[in-house]
Enzyme design. Sequence first.
Site, mmCIF file in Angstrom:
data_model
loop_
_atom_site.group_PDB
_atom_site.id
_atom_site.type_symbol
_atom_site.label_atom_id
_atom_site.label_comp_id
_atom_site.label_asym_id
_atom_site.label_seq_id
_atom_site.Cartn_x
_atom_site.Cartn_y
_atom_site.Cartn_z
ATOM 1 C CD GLN A 1 -3.049 -0.856 0.199
ATOM 2 O OE1 GLN A 1 -3.234 0.234 -0.351
ATOM 3 N NE2 GLN A 1 -3.759 -1.927 -0.129
ATOM 4 C CB THR B 1 9.152 -17.570 -19.319
ATOM 5 O OG1 THR B 1 9.716 -18.829 -19.710
ATOM 6 C CG2 THR B 1 9.458 -16.525 -20.367
ATOM 7 C CB CYS C 1 -8.528 -9.403 1.361
ATOM 8 S SG CYS C 1 -7.350 -8.671 0.224
#
Lengths: 134, 393
Positions: free
Chosen positions: B183, B243, B328
């Site tokens: 944050q 990758t 969340c």
Amino acid sequence: MEYSPEVERYFREPVNLGSAESLAPHQIQGEAGSVERGTWIIIQARVEAGQLEAVRFLAYGCPHTIAACCRTTEKLAGAPVGELLNFAPDWLTDELTIPVEKAGKLLILQDALRECFDGWQTGAREHNGNYVDR
Amino acid sequence: MELPVYLDNASTTPLDPRVADAMVRCLRSRDGFGNPSTDTHELGRKAQAQVEAARDQVAALINATGGEIIWTSGATESDNLALIGAASYRRVRGRHLVTSATEHKAVLSTCRHLEQQGFRVTYLEPDRNGLIAPKAVKAAIASDTILVSIMHANNEIGVVQDVAGIGAVCREADVLFHVDAAQSAGRLPLDVQRQCIDLLSVTAHKLYGPKGIGALFLNRQRLRRIEPLMHGGAQERGLRPGTLPTHQIVGMGEAFELAARAMDQDTARIASLRDRLWDGIRTVPGVTLNGHPQRRLCSILCVSVGGVEGESLIFGLRDLAVTSGAACNSATDEPSYVLRSLGRSDQLAHSSIRFSLGRFTTSEEVDFAAASFRQAVDHLHGMLPDRHAIATG
């Protein structure tokens, strides 16, 4: 959370909203739930000649609870007082598309309606069985 | 003004158009599509150069060097890699960690996982304003403590911890210090040297960059390596195989460079909008500010409202993109554990609203949000069975 158009409409423009003195002096009242339980409902009604002349509510709760209170008080207005006892939540879950996890909130509404009826019965007994209008 | 008004920048930020341009240039260019881990031909080396340039851009924001940056998929992976990787590598030294009860779930759940692996974790409770005192960290450090993890700015209430003070305590005790800066990066000055930080988690999408890319700073002087979470390649010195997504890395680099250039200006403007919003709603009956009134991030305003049910409040604010408690936790019916840690009642924790402002928030949007909030609360208070509940929550 998704809400049906009926729930959204009742939430935005609630009907039969009560107040501390909305149906006084001839008022019976039932209360159930609490802030701690997440739902708190007060049902107020004025009975005349055994009929529910007017029914109001106050609520702390989710949009489904508020819509359920609106629809129920609409439906009870003009019905015999005994209908307070006959409230079954099933029709509301269909009519307002209330999800199954909210069933407990409708039981709190049912408890408030029953307490309202009990209040009327108590009043009637106190008046020697002749009491119809409070 | 477009509805809903977006005030959920702590969940994620919109992509800055300049970042999008940089990413598109990378995606469309022959210089960007080669595998950056392939150095046997020019196209691989050109992609690698872009990755390394972005690494330097990210490092510059936190006063680190490019070689100390490990690319990850975001702050959650960075937190996992920092805690599990460092704890596993240092387990011969000890099996005790210290964190706070108000960390992001990415840290708390990882700590729970480590407990299942035989580690002990101390969860420090914050004070009523959400702060963890360095002396509380010092008191919690035991002879077998190997790592302390404290977030810089809380994602729900925006409270800013004294990371320099905690870092000094950790350095003195020779304990690793991890900071979740998801944050705060780009909103508060970060200096891993001065603040004695050994591991630091950042992500791009909270800073106007793309989703799916983040980084972990690893202080190479203090910690030569950590155990990788995954296996199967030598990328990122074997610490994070796979990758590398060059275009996302380029986007993160651009976002961090833009943030470094605009931080002072952005922070002052956003803080003034946050204060304007607070001024617009502070007189609403029952409103309480969550978190320390001064030590908080410029972008987050978290309030609770007495006598209002949380779901109805959010529904009443449907013209605003805001979260209740934390994004969340919004999927669950549990009251916010962060607000419960501050001593808020379940009702006040449920009725919390987090407004989080960003680079693209306007004063018109803030005024609209304040008016919507006042209207929604007034509407719900009008239905309340007993108005005393507004004060008691």
